[in-house]
Scaffold this motif. Structure first.
Motif, mmCIF file in Angstrom:
data_model
loop_
_atom_site.group_PDB
_atom_site.id
_atom_site.type_symbol
_atom_site.label_atom_id
_atom_site.label_comp_id
_atom_site.label_asym_id
_atom_site.label_seq_id
_atom_site.Cartn_x
_atom_site.Cartn_y
_atom_site.Cartn_z
ATOM 1 N N CYS A 82 0.841 -1.197 0.000
ATOM 2 C CA CYS A 82 0.000 0.000 0.000
ATOM 3 C C CYS A 82 0.882 1.256 0.000
ATOM 4 N N MET A 85 4.409 0.510 -0.829
ATOM 5 C CA MET A 85 4.734 0.397 -2.247
ATOM 6 C C MET A 85 4.939 1.766 -2.861
ATOM 7 N N GLN A 86 4.078 2.714 -2.525
ATOM 8 C CA GLN A 86 4.205 4.053 -3.105
ATOM 9 C C GLN A 86 5.531 4.699 -2.726
ATOM 10 N N SER A 92 6.280 11.645 -5.132
ATOM 11 C CA SER A 92 4.817 11.614 -5.055
ATOM 12 C C SER A 92 4.260 13.014 -5.239
ATOM 13 N N VAL A 108 4.154 8.875 -8.014
ATOM 14 C CA VAL A 108 2.848 8.577 -7.442
ATOM 15 C C VAL A 108 1.915 9.724 -7.802
ATOM 16 N N LEU A 153 -8.421 -3.284 -2.054
ATOM 17 C CA LEU A 153 -7.685 -2.027 -2.190
ATOM 18 C C LEU A 153 -8.363 -0.899 -1.415
ATOM 19 N N HIS A 155 -7.245 3.188 -1.640
ATOM 20 C CA HIS A 155 -6.250 4.197 -2.000
ATOM 21 C C HIS A 155 -6.863 5.304 -2.852
ATOM 22 N N HIS A 158 -1.776 6.335 -6.988
ATOM 23 C CA HIS A 158 -1.212 5.105 -7.509
ATOM 24 C C HIS A 158 0.138 5.380 -8.152
ATOM 25 N N THR A 179 -2.036 0.587 -11.738
ATOM 26 C CA THR A 179 -0.998 -0.293 -11.199
ATOM 27 C C THR A 179 -1.452 -0.934 -9.892
ATOM 28 N N CYS A 190 2.890 -4.089 -3.720
ATOM 29 C CA CYS A 190 1.488 -4.262 -4.081
ATOM 30 C C CYS A 190 0.677 -3.119 -3.483
ATOM 31 N N GLN A 191 -0.135 -2.496 -4.334
ATOM 32 C CA GLN A 191 -0.999 -1.417 -3.879
ATOM 33 C C GLN A 191 -2.123 -1.959 -3.008
#
Length: 214
Positions: A82, A85-86, A92, A108, A153, A155, A158, A179, A190-191
């Motif tokens: 989550c 990962m970012q 970002s 991001v 998910l 979020h 991404h 993604t 992994c998001q």
């Protein structure tokens, strides 16, 4: 012998649900904010929930930015989940521009807010979606995952890698691919939340903990 996984504790993360899931997969788990322990680990998981800037601020405050970078450079398995990962990305655009760990070249960006015909999309995106390979799943944590598997998910932003070959899996949000998972050498992300994605998520975590240590 059990595989050892260290979860990075930097004050922003769902540490205990990730720990329980990894233990269910047969791993010996430590939760640590000790730079030396993290850098010496066999495998590292970087979890996280919340805003990107807060996450990076927490890593800096704990003195963990460089240890995580050195761990990644060692070739040993690293997994971001989550927000984790970012933070693997270069930068970002969440509430300004903020530098990430720079381990996977990319940025991001916000999720799209409308589909092509102008209909709005609900942000944050919360719920179950099916994922499909964007690039080769072989020799990744998703090697035993079937295309069309559902994951959970939560979020609003991404990761868009600089090279599309870093995208491991995508899901459809509105009319666009987003993604869902990334891979760059020994680094995976992994998001979605594998620890909240049922048996399929546990299989992915098992794939991660069974990744050979170089």
């Amino acid at each position: 012998m059990k595989k050892h996984v260290t979860i990075v504790d930097y004050g922003v993360g769902n540490l205990f649900s990730v720990s329980r899931a990894l233990e269910q997969c047969g791993a010996e788990v430590a939760i640590s904010a000790d730079p030396a322990e993290i850098e010496a680990s066999e495998r590292v998981v970087l979890p996280g929930v919340g805003a990107f800037a807060d996450g990076m601020r927490g890593l800096h405050a704990c003195g963990l930015v460089e240890p995580v970078r050195r761990f990644a450079a060692s070739g040993r398995p690293l997994l971001g989940i989550c927000l984790g990962m970012q933070m693997l990305a270069s930068v970002s655009q969440e509430f300004g521009s903020h530098d990430g760990l720079g381990l996977i070249p990319g940025q991001v960006v916000p999720l799209p807010t409308v589909v092509e015909d102008g209909r709005p999309l609900k942000i944050p995106h919360i719920g179950w979606d099916v994922i499909d390979p964007a690039y080769q799943w072989e020799e990744s944590m998703m090697a035993d995952t079937a295309p069309g598997t559902a994951v959970y998910l939560v979020h609003s932003f991404h990761v868009v890698p600089d090279d599309p070959r870093y995208v491991l899996a995508t899901y459809r949000f509105g009319d666009r691919p987003i993604t869902a998972a990334i891979r760059y050498g020994n680094i995976q992300g992994c998001q979605f939340h594998p620890e909240k994605s049922g048996p399929a998520g546990l299989r992915m975590l098992s794939g991660f903990i069974n990744t050979p240590v170089s």
